[in-house]
Motif scaffolding. Structure first.
Motif, PDB file in Angstrom:
ATOM      1  N   PRO A  22       0.786  -1.232   0.000  1.00 44.67           N
ATOM      2  CA  PRO A  22       0.000   0.000   0.000  1.00 44.67           C
ATOM      3  C   PRO A  22       0.820   1.286   0.000  1.00 44.67           C
ATOM      4  O   PRO A  22       0.370   2.304  -0.510  1.00 44.67           O
ATOM      5  N   ALA A  23       2.039   1.247   0.572  1.00 42.23           N
ATOM      6  CA  ALA A  23       2.840   2.484   0.637  1.00 42.23           C
ATOM      7  C   ALA A  23       4.322   2.153   0.624  1.00 42.23           C
ATOM      8  O   ALA A  23       4.746   1.152   1.198  1.00 42.23           O
ATOM      9  N   LEU A  24       5.091   3.014  -0.060  1.00 41.65           N
ATOM     10  CA  LEU A  24       6.542   2.904  -0.049  1.00 41.65           C
ATOM     11  C   LEU A  24       7.117   4.264  -0.419  1.00 41.65           C
ATOM     12  O   LEU A  24       6.772   4.827  -1.457  1.00 41.65           O
ATOM     13  N   THR A  25       7.950   4.791   0.465  1.00 42.62           N
ATOM     14  CA  THR A  25       8.694   6.011   0.183  1.00 42.62           C
ATOM     15  C   THR A  25      10.126   5.786   0.662  1.00 42.62           C
ATOM     16  O   THR A  25      10.366   4.975   1.555  1.00 42.62           O
ATOM     17  N   ALA A  26      11.027   6.507   0.046  1.00 40.40           N
ATOM     18  CA  ALA A  26      12.428   6.385   0.451  1.00 40.40           C
ATOM     19  C   ALA A  26      13.149   7.689   0.170  1.00 40.40           C
ATOM     20  O   ALA A  26      12.794   8.424  -0.757  1.00 40.40           O
ATOM     21  N   ARG A  27      14.145   7.967   0.981  1.00 37.33           N
ATOM     22  CA  ARG A  27      15.059   9.091   0.758  1.00 37.33           C
ATOM     23  C   ARG A  27      16.451   8.483   0.725  1.00 37.33           C
ATOM     24  O   ARG A  27      16.895   7.882   1.698  1.00 37.33           O
ATOM     25  N   VAL A  28      17.121   8.618  -0.423  1.00 37.25           N
ATOM     26  CA  VAL A  28      18.402   7.964  -0.646  1.00 37.25           C
ATOM     27  C   VAL A  28      19.413   9.007  -1.105  1.00 37.25           C
ATOM     28  O   VAL A  28      19.107   9.856  -1.948  1.00 37.25           O
ATOM     29  N   THR A  29      20.603   8.927  -0.542  1.00 36.58           N
ATOM     30  CA  THR A  29      21.702   9.808  -0.950  1.00 36.58           C
ATOM     31  C   THR A  29      22.810   8.947  -1.540  1.00 36.58           C
ATOM     32  O   THR A  29      23.212   7.948  -0.950  1.00 36.58           O
ATOM     33  N   PRO A  39       3.696  -1.907   9.203  1.00 34.90           N
ATOM     34  CA  PRO A  39       4.743  -0.992   8.720  1.00 34.90           C
ATOM     35  C   PRO A  39       6.100  -1.687   8.717  1.00 34.90           C
ATOM     36  O   PRO A  39       6.372  -2.554   9.546  1.00 34.90           O
ATOM     37  N   VAL A  40       6.931  -1.313   7.760  1.00 32.66           N
ATOM     38  CA  VAL A  40       8.301  -1.806   7.677  1.00 32.66           C
ATOM     39  C   VAL A  40       9.183  -0.594   7.405  1.00 32.66           C
ATOM     40  O   VAL A  40       8.940   0.155   6.463  1.00 32.66           O
ATOM     41  N   VAL A  41      10.178  -0.390   8.256  1.00 32.46           N
ATOM     42  CA  VAL A  41      11.082   0.747   8.140  1.00 32.46           C
ATOM     43  C   VAL A  41      12.499   0.198   8.125  1.00 32.46           C
ATOM     44  O   VAL A  41      12.804  -0.762   8.830  1.00 32.46           O
ATOM     45  N   GLY A  42      13.348   0.799   7.322  1.00 28.64           N
ATOM     46  CA  GLY A  42      14.719   0.314   7.287  1.00 28.64           C
ATOM     47  C   GLY A  42      15.707   1.361   6.828  1.00 28.64           C
ATOM     48  O   GLY A  42      15.350   2.296   6.104  1.00 28.64           O
ATOM     49  N   ASP A  43      16.924   1.206   7.287  1.00 29.88           N
ATOM     50  CA  ASP A  43      18.052   2.037   6.868  1.00 29.88           C
ATOM     51  C   ASP A  43      19.055   1.125   6.193  1.00 29.88           C
ATOM     52  O   ASP A  43      19.189  -0.041   6.574  1.00 29.88           O
ATOM     53  N   PHE A  44      19.774   1.642   5.218  1.00 33.12           N
ATOM     54  CA  PHE A  44      20.798   0.839   4.573  1.00 33.12           C
ATOM     55  C   PHE A  44      21.931   1.721   4.062  1.00 33.12           C
ATOM     56  O   PHE A  44      21.747   2.905   3.798  1.00 33.12           O
ATOM     57  N   VAL A  45      23.111   1.131   3.970  1.00 32.05           N
ATOM     58  CA  VAL A  45      24.292   1.763   3.384  1.00 32.05           C
ATOM     59  C   VAL A  45      25.048   0.672   2.650  1.00 32.05           C
ATOM     60  O   VAL A  45      25.358  -0.367   3.234  1.00 32.05           O
ATOM     61  N   VAL A  46      25.291   0.888   1.365  1.00 33.06           N
ATOM     62  CA  VAL A  46      26.080  -0.050   0.566  1.00 33.06           C
ATOM     63  C   VAL A  46      27.058   0.742  -0.303  1.00 33.06           C
ATOM     64  O   VAL A  46      26.822   1.915  -0.597  1.00 33.06           O
ATOM     65  N   GLN A  47      28.120   0.089  -0.678  1.00 33.33           N
ATOM     66  CA  GLN A  47      29.088   0.700  -1.578  1.00 33.33           C
ATOM     67  C   GLN A  47      29.044  -0.075  -2.894  1.00 33.33           C
ATOM     68  O   GLN A  47      28.787  -1.279  -2.898  1.00 33.33           O
ATOM     69  N   ASP A  74      21.216   1.763 -10.045  1.00 33.25           N
ATOM     70  CA  ASP A  74      19.758   1.773  -9.922  1.00 33.25           C
ATOM     71  C   ASP A  74      19.411   1.876  -8.441  1.00 33.25           C
ATOM     72  O   ASP A  74      19.384   0.885  -7.722  1.00 33.25           O
ATOM     73  N   VAL A  75      19.183   3.101  -8.000  1.00 31.53           N
ATOM     74  CA  VAL A  75      18.934   3.390  -6.592  1.00 31.53           C
ATOM     75  C   VAL A  75      17.670   2.682  -6.102  1.00 31.53           C
ATOM     76  O   VAL A  75      17.633   2.127  -4.999  1.00 31.53           O
ATOM     77  N   ALA A  76      16.631   2.658  -6.919  1.00 30.97           N
ATOM     78  CA  ALA A  76      15.371   2.022  -6.524  1.00 30.97           C
ATOM     79  C   ALA A  76      15.569   0.525  -6.283  1.00 30.97           C
ATOM     80  O   ALA A  76      14.946  -0.046  -5.388  1.00 30.97           O
ATOM     81  N   ALA A  77      16.432  -0.115  -7.053  1.00 30.73           N
ATOM     82  CA  ALA A  77      16.689  -1.547  -6.863  1.00 30.73           C
ATOM     83  C   ALA A  77      17.276  -1.813  -5.476  1.00 30.73           C
ATOM     84  O   ALA A  77      16.954  -2.822  -4.839  1.00 30.73           O
ATOM     85  N   TYR A  78      18.132  -0.903  -4.987  1.00 30.44           N
ATOM     86  CA  TYR A  78      18.680  -1.061  -3.637  1.00 30.44           C
ATOM     87  C   TYR A  78      17.580  -0.906  -2.584  1.00 30.44           C
ATOM     88  O   TYR A  78      17.572  -1.622  -1.582  1.00 30.44           O
ATOM     89  N   VAL A  79      16.646  -0.004  -2.806  1.00 33.95           N
ATOM     90  CA  VAL A  79      15.529   0.172  -1.868  1.00 33.95           C
ATOM     91  C   VAL A  79      14.707  -1.112  -1.810  1.00 33.95           C
ATOM     92  O   VAL A  79      14.392  -1.623  -0.730  1.00 33.95           O
ATOM     93  N   GLY A 114      20.381   5.233   2.666  1.00 30.99           N
ATOM     94  CA  GLY A 114      19.059   5.829   2.762  1.00 30.99           C
ATOM     95  C   GLY A 114      18.175   5.150   3.778  1.00 30.99           C
ATOM     96  O   GLY A 114      18.591   4.266   4.532  1.00 30.99           O
ATOM     97  N   ARG A 115      16.948   5.604   3.761  1.00 36.72           N
ATOM     98  CA  ARG A 115      15.920   5.102   4.668  1.00 36.72           C
ATOM     99  C   ARG A 115      14.637   4.936   3.876  1.00 36.72           C
ATOM    100  O   ARG A 115      14.300   5.772   3.038  1.00 36.72           O
ATOM    101  N   PHE A 116      13.935   3.857   4.145  1.00 42.19           N
ATOM    102  CA  PHE A 116      12.637   3.658   3.501  1.00 42.19           C
ATOM    103  C   PHE A 116      11.569   3.411   4.553  1.00 42.19           C
ATOM    104  O   PHE A 116      11.842   2.928   5.649  1.00 42.19           O
ATOM    105  N   ASP A 117      10.357   3.810   4.193  1.00 40.03           N
ATOM    106  CA  ASP A 117       9.168   3.574   5.017  1.00 40.03           C
ATOM    107  C   ASP A 117       8.157   2.899   4.111  1.00 40.03           C
ATOM    108  O   ASP A 117       7.867   3.409   3.019  1.00 40.03           O
ATOM    109  N   ALA A 118       7.613   1.785   4.567  1.00 36.48           N
ATOM    110  CA  ALA A 118       6.651   1.051   3.748  1.00 36.48           C
ATOM    111  C   ALA A 118       5.534   0.506   4.619  1.00 36.48           C
ATOM    112  O   ALA A 118       5.680   0.371   5.837  1.00 36.48           O
TER     113      ALA A 118
END
Length: 175
Positions: free
Chosen positions: A45-52, A84-92, A128-133, A64-68
């Protein structure tokens, strides 16, 4: 996790020469439905993310961080429910051929569970930033979802079910 997600949000490595790139991501309903199918959810039903995405070595660091809100089926009651599912991630990530990439085939690989993960190797210069989300959303999902309040209530049968119990009944004298 079969089909490809039709929600590409690409940042190219050369774009990072000007500094970090921040994206606010929110797939539309059709894209969320495709993501839900890929992650084997009843719905998303919902998915948003802020990724740098920022420069890192000769590649990039994606954080970044996602809220779903995900709809799954309870493994106990088989009722659908949302949570709700919330997560933070960092990858290189580094380009192919980078000296910072993990050893390729034929090289020795030491496994150290406390060491940081090796950077991902990109096929080209596109990230592909969205693929990481989507990948990290999938990692946060409970593989055995349970609806809040659902209780597994099992009572063992009171009768003895062994084959020897059946033989015992045949050999007992009848009154």
């Amino acid at each position: 996790m079969g089909e490809a997600v039709t929600w590409p949000r690409v940042v190219r490595l050369h774009e990072l020469a000007r500094g970090p790139v921040t994206l606010d991501l929110a797939p539309d309903a059709e894209q969320r439905a495709a993501i839900a199918r890929r992650l084997e959810l009843r719905s998303l039903p919902a998915l948003t993310a802020r990724v740098t995405v920022r420069p890192w070595m000769d590649g990039a660091e994606i954080g970044g961080r996602f809220d779903a809100v995900v709809e799954q089926v309870c493994g106990v009651s088989l009722d659908p429910f949302e949570q709700p599912v919330v997560g933070d991630f960092v990858v290189q990530a580094v380009p192919a051929g980078s000296p910072h990439a993990a050893a390729g085939e034929g090289g020795e690989l030491e496994l150290d569970p406390d060491a940081p993960d090796a950077p991902d190797v990109l096929d080209g210069d596109a990230i592909d930033v969205a693929a990481y989300v989507v990948e990290h959303l999938g990692l946060e999902l409970d593989p055995f979802p349970r609806k809040p309040g659902a209780v597994f209530d099992y009572a063992a049968p009171e009768t003895e079910a062994s084959p020897f119990a059946a033989l015992k009944k045949l050999t007992e004298p009848k009154a």
